[in-house]
Write a protein that holds these residues in place. Sequence first.
Motif: not given
Length: 361
Positions: A5-6, A8-9, A26, A37-38, A41-42, A44-45, A48
């Motif tokens: 897991t990165p 960041f997460l 979020t 990309d940002t 990423d939000m 994906r947050i 998860n």
Amino acid sequence: MQPTTPLFLQKFSSNAPESKELQRLTSFENVENKNRDTYLDMIRIFINRNHVYRRGHVEFIYSALKNMESFGVQKDLEVYKALIDVLPKGKFIPTNVFQAEFMHYPKQQQCVIDLLEQMEDNGVMPDYEMEDLLSNIFGNRGFPLRKYWRMMYWMPKFKNSSPWPVPSPLPDNIYELAKYAIQRISSVDVQSQITVYQTKEIESSIDDTWIVSAQAPSQKDLLKNHDLKEPVYVEGSFRIWVKDQLVNYFVLKRQPKQHIKTIKDDLDDVSNIRTPIFSFQKPIEKQVQVMQSVHEQEDGVILAVCATGTSTKDSLLSWIRHLEKDGNPVLSDALVVFTLRTGTREVATVNNVEQKQIESK
């Protein structure tokens, strides 16, 4: 080897409880670096999070749709598919015909319909992978899938139907956009010629910019036969849209000419019908009416059209002087009236640099 897991997460893994920090990350309004990309990423947050049905997904999708333009992803198909993938699979599929026709889970279905509407407004063409996503979420009888089918039927028909094709994405250079806009306007006459002038070629010019001008041979003939007692007008600025980009343009025009109809008889009058067998009178004299060109409209005669880099009065005056050199010598003696939307109006002759301010109407 299992993927890690990165960093960041990691603190928002599936075992971590929901926190204020997660709500902050979020929230699209609190992001500083707004890019693609940002944005992903939000998403994906949010996915998860350890919730079976991911509560709050409808509000999250609406918030993401609202802030798409600020991130510059309103025309990205992959972003729309990532937002649809936020919804849980299998939960909203209807189990009978009544649930299907009465819009099972209407809030969630309407949310995805609004997402597809925003795709359609931005000209984003869906693909077959999106059909699989919608089918897994709402089933084959869901209203979002019906909306998708309608989009796949109509959007390919209109995608290449415009007679003025422009590249996608549009160029950022306003000069290129001006050429597309003037080409679209002047296409009413197939003989129109588009010419690019430079204001620095005029000695007394102040601005240093470009001028995209369009004029047809028939417009030059109309200007050649212009009565010098009447002024010609430079009007604008007017607006034209090239996709979602706005371009301002100006027109050179004169007052409309009253054409006198020379046909004497009413062709629909049947009160006095004459037969050629028993009537030996002299034939009725009839004359042919001159056909008006497409440039002669009810509100005026369009003589030329242009767009400049600065849209100033000085650049428009340079445009008139360029037209004078380019086969319109009558402009050297004509009275040119600038009726720009600035509260004042200027009268100028091409040979004289002096301009006299007069009160606006």
